[in-house]
Design a protein around this motif. Structure first.
Motif, PDB file in Angstrom:
ATOM      1  N   GLU A 218     -19.365  29.279  -2.138  1.00  0.00           N
ATOM      2  CA  GLU A 218     -18.640  30.072  -1.482  1.00  0.00           C
ATOM      3  C   GLU A 218     -18.083  31.126  -2.441  1.00  0.00           C
ATOM      4  O   GLU A 218     -17.786  32.358  -1.712  1.00  0.00           O
ATOM      5  CB  GLU A 218     -17.470  29.483  -0.841  1.00  0.00           C
ATOM      6  CG  GLU A 218     -17.715  28.414   0.267  1.00  0.00           C
ATOM      7  CD  GLU A 218     -16.651  27.675   1.108  1.00  0.00           C
ATOM      8  OE1 GLU A 218     -16.946  27.037   2.078  1.00  0.00           O
ATOM      9  OE2 GLU A 218     -15.382  27.760   0.461  1.00  0.00           O
ATOM     10  N   ALA A 269      -8.679  27.662  -4.993  1.00  0.00           N
ATOM     11  CA  ALA A 269      -9.157  27.702  -3.398  1.00  0.00           C
ATOM     12  C   ALA A 269      -8.106  28.637  -2.854  1.00  0.00           C
ATOM     13  O   ALA A 269      -8.638  29.402  -1.977  1.00  0.00           O
ATOM     14  CB  ALA A 269      -8.657  26.148  -2.820  1.00  0.00           C
ATOM     15  N   CYS A 273      -9.934  31.514  -0.389  1.00  0.00           N
ATOM     16  CA  CYS A 273      -9.747  31.720   1.114  1.00  0.00           C
ATOM     17  C   CYS A 273      -9.199  33.152   1.326  1.00  0.00           C
ATOM     18  O   CYS A 273      -9.469  33.682   2.257  1.00  0.00           O
ATOM     19  CB  CYS A 273      -8.720  30.683   1.194  1.00  0.00           C
ATOM     20  SG  CYS A 273      -9.232  28.933   1.423  1.00  0.00           S
ATOM     21  N   ARG A 274      -8.250  33.782   0.325  1.00  0.00           N
ATOM     22  CA  ARG A 274      -7.747  34.928   0.556  1.00  0.00           C
ATOM     23  C   ARG A 274      -8.916  36.198   0.592  1.00  0.00           C
ATOM     24  O   ARG A 274      -8.902  37.098   1.391  1.00  0.00           O
ATOM     25  CB  ARG A 274      -6.588  35.358  -0.416  1.00  0.00           C
ATOM     26  CG  ARG A 274      -5.393  34.473  -0.050  1.00  0.00           C
ATOM     27  CD  ARG A 274      -4.233  35.021  -1.138  1.00  0.00           C
ATOM     28  NE  ARG A 274      -4.443  34.948  -2.556  1.00  0.00           N
ATOM     29  CZ  ARG A 274      -4.322  33.566  -3.265  1.00  0.00           C
ATOM     30  NH1 ARG A 274      -3.638  32.671  -2.537  1.00  0.00           N
ATOM     31  NH2 ARG A 274      -4.627  33.776  -4.593  1.00  0.00           N
ATOM     32  N   GLY A 276     -11.807  35.340   1.265  1.00  0.00           N
ATOM     33  CA  GLY A 276     -12.759  35.354   2.096  1.00  0.00           C
ATOM     34  C   GLY A 276     -12.153  36.037   3.581  1.00  0.00           C
ATOM     35  O   GLY A 276     -12.853  36.612   4.514  1.00  0.00           O
ATOM     36  N   GLU A 277     -10.778  35.950   3.753  1.00  0.00           N
ATOM     37  CA  GLU A 277     -10.131  36.589   4.872  1.00  0.00           C
ATOM     38  C   GLU A 277     -10.295  37.973   4.625  1.00  0.00           C
ATOM     39  O   GLU A 277     -10.812  38.842   5.799  1.00  0.00           O
ATOM     40  CB  GLU A 277      -8.607  36.423   4.937  1.00  0.00           C
ATOM     41  CG  GLU A 277      -8.594  34.852   5.132  1.00  0.00           C
ATOM     42  CD  GLU A 277      -6.831  34.494   5.160  1.00  0.00           C
ATOM     43  OE1 GLU A 277      -6.293  35.322   4.603  1.00  0.00           O
ATOM     44  OE2 GLU A 277      -6.470  33.140   5.324  1.00  0.00           O
ATOM     45  N   THR A 283     -15.083  30.444   4.434  1.00  0.00           N
ATOM     46  CA  THR A 283     -14.708  29.546   3.123  1.00  0.00           C
ATOM     47  C   THR A 283     -14.134  28.008   3.706  1.00  0.00           C
ATOM     48  O   THR A 283     -13.211  27.901   3.218  1.00  0.00           O
ATOM     49  CB  THR A 283     -13.629  30.276   2.280  1.00  0.00           C
ATOM     50  OG1 THR A 283     -12.512  30.452   2.963  1.00  0.00           O
ATOM     51  CG2 THR A 283     -14.340  31.587   1.585  1.00  0.00           C
ATOM     52  N   PRO A 284     -14.764  27.556   4.485  1.00  0.00           N
ATOM     53  CA  PRO A 284     -14.428  26.198   4.887  1.00  0.00           C
ATOM     54  C   PRO A 284     -14.255  25.163   3.946  1.00  0.00           C
ATOM     55  O   PRO A 284     -13.549  24.591   4.118  1.00  0.00           O
ATOM     56  CB  PRO A 284     -15.749  26.029   5.985  1.00  0.00           C
ATOM     57  CG  PRO A 284     -16.777  26.495   5.609  1.00  0.00           C
ATOM     58  CD  PRO A 284     -16.188  27.862   5.010  1.00  0.00           C
ATOM     59  N   ASN A 286     -13.437  25.552   0.858  1.00  0.00           N
ATOM     60  CA  ASN A 286     -12.147  25.585  -0.044  1.00  0.00           C
ATOM     61  C   ASN A 286     -11.047  25.614   0.948  1.00  0.00           C
ATOM     62  O   ASN A 286     -10.017  25.393   0.399  1.00  0.00           O
ATOM     63  CB  ASN A 286     -12.389  27.041  -0.937  1.00  0.00           C
ATOM     64  CG  ASN A 286     -12.962  27.135  -1.889  1.00  0.00           C
ATOM     65  OD1 ASN A 286     -12.475  26.655  -2.990  1.00  0.00           O
ATOM     66  ND2 ASN A 286     -14.257  27.384  -1.993  1.00  0.00           N
ATOM     67  N   ARG A 287     -11.176  25.972   2.091  1.00  0.00           N
ATOM     68  CA  ARG A 287      -9.943  25.708   3.131  1.00  0.00           C
ATOM     69  C   ARG A 287      -9.462  24.254   2.870  1.00  0.00           C
ATOM     70  O   ARG A 287      -8.497  23.661   3.117  1.00  0.00           O
ATOM     71  CB  ARG A 287     -10.276  26.311   4.352  1.00  0.00           C
ATOM     72  CG  ARG A 287     -10.099  27.797   4.267  1.00  0.00           C
ATOM     73  CD  ARG A 287     -10.044  28.371   6.082  1.00  0.00           C
ATOM     74  NE  ARG A 287      -9.873  29.802   5.926  1.00  0.00           N
ATOM     75  CZ  ARG A 287      -8.767  30.403   5.842  1.00  0.00           C
ATOM     76  NH1 ARG A 287      -7.930  29.642   5.328  1.00  0.00           N
ATOM     77  NH2 ARG A 287      -8.629  31.671   5.696  1.00  0.00           N
ATOM     78  N   TYR A 290      -8.016  23.237  -0.395  1.00  0.00           N
ATOM     79  CA  TYR A 290      -6.740  23.856  -0.319  1.00  0.00           C
ATOM     80  C   TYR A 290      -5.598  22.674   0.317  1.00  0.00           C
ATOM     81  O   TYR A 290      -4.787  22.424  -0.184  1.00  0.00           O
ATOM     82  CB  TYR A 290      -6.750  25.139   0.313  1.00  0.00           C
ATOM     83  CG  TYR A 290      -5.277  25.732   0.136  1.00  0.00           C
ATOM     84  CD1 TYR A 290      -5.018  26.645  -1.018  1.00  0.00           C
ATOM     85  CD2 TYR A 290      -4.502  25.453   1.037  1.00  0.00           C
ATOM     86  CE1 TYR A 290      -3.814  27.433  -1.077  1.00  0.00           C
ATOM     87  CE2 TYR A 290      -2.942  26.000   0.908  1.00  0.00           C
ATOM     88  CZ  TYR A 290      -2.692  27.047  -0.101  1.00  0.00           C
ATOM     89  OH  TYR A 290      -1.419  27.587  -0.226  1.00  0.00           O
ATOM     90  N   SER A 291      -6.238  22.208   1.521  1.00  0.00           N
ATOM     91  CA  SER A 291      -5.038  21.491   2.102  1.00  0.00           C
ATOM     92  C   SER A 291      -5.104  20.059   1.541  1.00  0.00           C
ATOM     93  O   SER A 291      -4.195  19.272   1.205  1.00  0.00           O
ATOM     94  CB  SER A 291      -5.890  21.181   3.653  1.00  0.00           C
ATOM     95  OG  SER A 291      -5.700  22.344   4.288  1.00  0.00           O
TER      96      SER A 291
END
Length: 306
Positions: A218, A269, A273-274, A276-277, A283-284, A286-287, A290-291
């Motif tokens: 990613e 992560a 993700c930021r 990616g947005e 970025t699934p 790393n999402r 992150y969680s």
């Protein structure tokens, strides 16, 4: 000799400071009054050897320093900038040895871009527990100018590190190499932390590498938006590095988790993700990371408070 300061007495700072001390090259740790008093009676051990790292407050420094090696955590950087600002002079060169790809910009916004020489740490497997640190791979400082030129201050720094016994690489491709390190951190640090795995797991279990590579790809997809190209060969280079590490060593994020310290989730992560947005890149992995990491951080904090 150059006038050298370290800012941040974590694993990176202790590792390189011990190498300076072994060569007899003078240096000090920069700190405020509270930390100086805190450090005064503490013994530090690196690979079993006792070190007394000297500390100075800005008020005790009479002349601007030549080089400052900043090695705090990314989330601590804003808090130490006033301290750093007090010791920087016209000729001072600041090297940010933090993880991530943003710290140079943060420092430059406060001190000026001309004060910052882009850099990062590679090939280090230091593991710290309290005031004791061990490593088998001593790390290297990679540095270079943003425009790819080989400047006089790079030559000065190379001479300093040579004399201090610190491995280094002076490069004309610092941006790409910083993104490579970021990619490695996103993959190895986060996967190792979620699995609570020392480097041995990555050396022996292929599935752990597959998981890390999924997160790293990613970063590869995002790199071109910053003018950087990362390839499958860059992934393989990370494997070569891992095979040289102490099998029982642990990455810095896992060490932070086990010690109850805040982790650099936003630096890894969160940043992926930021970006990616921002660029419309999925970025699934790393999402999910992150969680999971946020959950682990809360869980360990809760366990320690009981």
């Amino acid at each position: 000799m150059e006038n050298v300061l370290f800012l941040g007495m974590g694993a990176v700072g202790m590792t390189f400071a011990s190498q300076f001390a072994d060569r007899g090259y003078p240096f000090h740790f920069l700190c405020d009054r509270i930390r100086k008093e805190k450090y005064a009676d503490r013994e530090r051990f690196v690979n079993g050897r006792l070190y007394a790292f000297p500390c100075l407050m800005p008020s005790e420094i009479s002349v601007p320093c030549d080089f400052v090696f900043v090695s705090v955590k990314a989330y601590q950087l804003q808090d130490v900038l006033p301290l750093l600002e007090e010791v920087v002079g016209p000729q001072t060169v600041v090297l940010s040895l933090l993880n991530g790809i943003d710290s140079e910009e943060v420092i430059a916004a406060r001190l000026g871009a001309d004060k910052v020489l882009p850099s990062f740490v590679a090939r280090m497997d230091s593991t710290r527990e309290g005031d004791r640190l061990v490593y088998s791979s001593p790390g290297q400082i990679v540095f270079g100018e943003a425009d790819g030129t080989f400047s006089p201050r790079m030559k000065r720094l190379a001479g300093l590190l040579e004399e201090a016994g610190v491995r280094y690489e002076a490069t004309g491709e610092i941006r790409k190499k910083m993104w490579w390190k970021f990619m490695v951190n996103v993959g190895i640090n986060q996967t190792g932390t979620i699995l609570k795995a020392p480097y041995r797991v990555f050396q022996e279990v292929p599935q752990s590498i597959e998981a890390a590579f999924a997160a790293m790809r990613e970063v590869m997809a995002l790199a071109p938006y910053s003018g950087v190209s990362l390839t499958e060969e860059d992934l393989e280079e990370s494997l070569l590095m891992l095979r040289q590490f102490n099998p029982e060593g642990k990455n810095s994020m896992l060490q932070d988790l086990e010690a109850g310290r805040k982790m650099e989730i936003e630096t890894f992560a969160g940043k992926v993700c930021r970006l990616g947005e921002q660029h419309g890149v999925p970025t699934p992995v790393n999402r999910l990371y992150y969680s999971l990491l946020k959950t682990l951080e809360c869980q360990f904090a809760s366990d320690r408070s009981e």
